[in-house]
Design an enzyme around this catalytic site. Structure first.
Site, PDB file in Angstrom:
ATOM      1  N   LEU A  63       3.545  -0.952   8.369  1.00  0.00           N
ATOM      2  CA  LEU A  63       2.875  -2.117   7.786  1.00  0.00           C
ATOM      3  C   LEU A  63       3.786  -2.875   6.834  1.00  0.00           C
ATOM      4  O   LEU A  63       3.389  -3.895   6.262  1.00  0.00           O
ATOM      5  CB  LEU A  63       1.614  -1.671   7.030  1.00  0.00           C
ATOM      6  CG  LEU A  63       0.632  -0.785   7.818  1.00  0.00           C
ATOM      7  CD1 LEU A  63      -0.491  -0.314   6.909  1.00  0.00           C
ATOM      8  CD2 LEU A  63       0.085  -1.532   9.025  1.00  0.00           C
ATOM      9  N   TYR A 118       8.805 -16.969   9.852  1.00  0.00           N
ATOM     10  CA  TYR A 118       8.063 -15.722   9.751  1.00  0.00           C
ATOM     11  C   TYR A 118       7.691 -15.211  11.145  1.00  0.00           C
ATOM     12  O   TYR A 118       7.896 -14.038  11.471  1.00  0.00           O
ATOM     13  CB  TYR A 118       6.802 -15.949   8.920  1.00  0.00           C
ATOM     14  CG  TYR A 118       5.881 -14.756   8.827  1.00  0.00           C
ATOM     15  CD1 TYR A 118       6.212 -13.650   8.068  1.00  0.00           C
ATOM     16  CD2 TYR A 118       4.652 -14.751   9.502  1.00  0.00           C
ATOM     17  CE1 TYR A 118       5.358 -12.563   7.974  1.00  0.00           C
ATOM     18  CE2 TYR A 118       3.788 -13.666   9.418  1.00  0.00           C
ATOM     19  CZ  TYR A 118       4.150 -12.585   8.650  1.00  0.00           C
ATOM     20  OH  TYR A 118       3.305 -11.504   8.563  1.00  0.00           O
ATOM     21  N   LYS A 122       8.866 -11.749  13.187  1.00  0.00           N
ATOM     22  CA  LYS A 122       7.891 -10.818  13.744  1.00  0.00           C
ATOM     23  C   LYS A 122       8.137 -10.605  15.244  1.00  0.00           C
ATOM     24  O   LYS A 122       8.010  -9.487  15.753  1.00  0.00           O
ATOM     25  CB  LYS A 122       6.472 -11.323  13.506  1.00  0.00           C
ATOM     26  CG  LYS A 122       5.986 -11.175  12.067  1.00  0.00           C
ATOM     27  CD  LYS A 122       5.886  -9.717  11.666  1.00  0.00           C
ATOM     28  CE  LYS A 122       5.204  -9.518  10.338  1.00  0.00           C
ATOM     29  NZ  LYS A 122       5.102  -8.087   9.945  1.00  0.00           N
ATOM     30  N   ASN A 147      -5.430 -13.953  10.542  1.00  0.00           N
ATOM     31  CA  ASN A 147      -5.609 -13.927   9.093  1.00  0.00           C
ATOM     32  C   ASN A 147      -6.503 -12.759   8.694  1.00  0.00           C
ATOM     33  O   ASN A 147      -7.555 -12.541   9.301  1.00  0.00           O
ATOM     34  CB  ASN A 147      -6.248 -15.240   8.623  1.00  0.00           C
ATOM     35  CG  ASN A 147      -5.370 -16.443   8.904  1.00  0.00           C
ATOM     36  OD1 ASN A 147      -4.447 -16.730   8.164  1.00  0.00           O
ATOM     37  ND2 ASN A 147      -5.653 -17.146   9.998  1.00  0.00           N
ATOM     38  N   PRO A 309     -49.019   1.995 -21.685  1.00  0.00           N
ATOM     39  CA  PRO A 309     -50.061   3.032 -21.518  1.00  0.00           C
ATOM     40  C   PRO A 309     -51.473   2.455 -21.499  1.00  0.00           C
ATOM     41  O   PRO A 309     -51.833   1.597 -22.316  1.00  0.00           O
ATOM     42  CB  PRO A 309     -49.844   3.922 -22.748  1.00  0.00           C
ATOM     43  CG  PRO A 309     -48.382   3.773 -23.067  1.00  0.00           C
ATOM     44  CD  PRO A 309     -48.070   2.339 -22.773  1.00  0.00           C
ATOM     45  N   GLY A 310     -52.258   2.913 -20.508  1.00  0.00           N
ATOM     46  CA  GLY A 310     -53.649   2.515 -20.401  1.00  0.00           C
ATOM     47  C   GLY A 310     -53.904   1.151 -19.801  1.00  0.00           C
ATOM     48  O   GLY A 310     -55.062   0.747 -19.637  1.00  0.00           O
TER      49      GLY A 310
END
Length: 402
Positions: A63, A118, A122, A147, A309-310
């Site tokens: 890579l 580039y 490659k 990409n 509560p309640g």
């Protein structure tokens, strides 16, 4: 299996090595892969380390490469020169293990890629690997990636998606020259799954028709079958929608395997610390509080209800709206009565035994905190967003007075 990863500190390398570690350490058992060791090679590694790794490895992921050099001539040195060094070292040790090359669609030198320094570097790297395979008999897997995007990708480098995600997440401006420019995008997790396929001897092979891979089990190249073609404008629109979710609470549709799901995960990975906590506006009174948490356009909304509560809450019914209540802390009695009948259905629930109770259409219902000391916390889901203009909510006590 001992695996050599060159460019291990890069975007793809980092994702690959961390996922290989999950397999090595027994955290991922979904693959038929045995990982004994992972050799991580990068620009700060030594020639001695490369020599050792090449003598022992059973599979190579190459890579390593140069994307943004100061001088175009460095493309050949970084992308072709190192590949040559790697293959020569493998040859020296007579190691004929499979080797994977991370190439680029730019290597086609077609269309907008024509004349690319580039892409040319490659392409030379590809031919070097193919020649190596012919000479040694080693399996060669050459991937031409489009990409890439995903978590840990470096912004303001060579990925528009990474830059857009980073900038929008950090309230920085973005520049879009042409919203109609289309990109072919490959998500990092899909790439990693293909790398695992390669390790299992199941790499997807292809030939190329211009820029498009054509599946062929005997093909010269390899490819990742899942990519997404989207425009820059679409990407920006999605990201702005994700950013707005913090205020609207409306979660966009994110179908399994969709580009939107992958982009949302990518965007979230760039959030700064101050945005990792989402503040909510609660409706509070002497009975407790009610807080909307997440909304969806087609699948209702989630809310959190706190009763003191309640306290009894509810005492209303709906025509079409229906809900599910799950008590996560405290003890409650949920009561429901079908409109026009006298029978009251009762459900005792508590946070120690999680269960969900349906609030049915046409049934008036309530939820009573039966504790005298503890707050009752309930997760509530409704099948539709609350609409003040059409609330579909009608007051009626569950227990009728004589």
């Amino acid at each position: 299996m001992k695996i050599l990863v060159t460019g291990a500190k890069g975007f793809v390398g980092r994702n690959l090595t961390e996922n290989l570690k999950n397999i090595r350490d027994g955290k991922n058992r979904t693959r038929n892969i045995s990982v004994e060791d992972i050799f991580e090679y990068d620009i700060d590694s030594t020639a001695e380390q490369l020599d050792q790794y090449c003598s022992e490895c059973d599979f190579v992921f190459n890579l390593a490469g140069v994307n943004r050099p100061k001088d175009a001539s460095e493309f050949m040195k970084g992308n072709f020169g190192f590949a040559e060094e790697l293959l020569e070292t493998l040859k020296k040790h007579g190691n004929k293990c499979p080797v994977m090359l991370s190439s680029s669609i730019q290597a086609t030198l077609i269309g907008r890629y024509a004349g690319s320094d580039y892409g040319n570097s490659k392409l030379h790297g590809e031919e070097l690997f193919f020649k190596y395979g012919q000479e040694t008999g080693a399996e060669v897997l050459v991937y031409r990636f489009p990409n890439l995007f995903g978590k840990w990708c470096r912004p303001n480098y060579n990925s528009a998606v990474a830059t857009f995600c980073h900038n929008i997440a950090n309230d920085l401006p973005i520049t879009v020259n042409d919203r109609n420019t289309q990109l072919e995008l490959l998500y990092i997790d899909d790439l990693i799954e293909e790398m695992f396929d390669a390790l299992e001897g199941k790499a997807h092979r292809c030939d190329y028709d211009g820029l498009d891979p054509v599946s062929n089990s005997e093909g010269r190249y390899c490819y990742v079958p899942v990519t997404h073609k989207v425009t820059l404008g679409e990407i920006v629109d999605y990201l702005e929608l994700f950013e707005q979710q913090r205020k609207t609470l409306i979660m966009p549709e994110i179908p399994e395997g969709s580009f939107v799901k992958k982009l949302y995960s990518t965007y979230l990975s760039y959030l700064p610390e101050e945005k990792m906590v989402l503040e909510f506006v609660s409706n509070t009174d002497n009975r407790g509080s009610f807080t909307e948490m997440v909304k969806t356009l087609n699948c209702g909304q989630f809310s959190v209800n706190v009763s003191k509560p309640g306290i009894t809450k509810g005492e209303h019914w709906h025509n079409t709206k229906w809900e599910m209540f799950m008590v996560v802390s405290g003890k409650a009695l949920i009561q429901e009565r079908k409109i026009g009948t006298d029978e009251v259905l009762e459900f005792a629930v508590d946070g120690d035994h999680l269960k969900a109770v349906y609030m049915l259409p046409g049934y008036t219902h309530n939820i009573i905190n039966v504790s005298e000391t503890e707050n009752l916390v309930t997760l509530m889901w409704a099948n539709e967003l609350f609409d003040r203009n059409h609330p579909d909510t009608f007051y009626l006590k569950v227990e009728q007075e004589d």
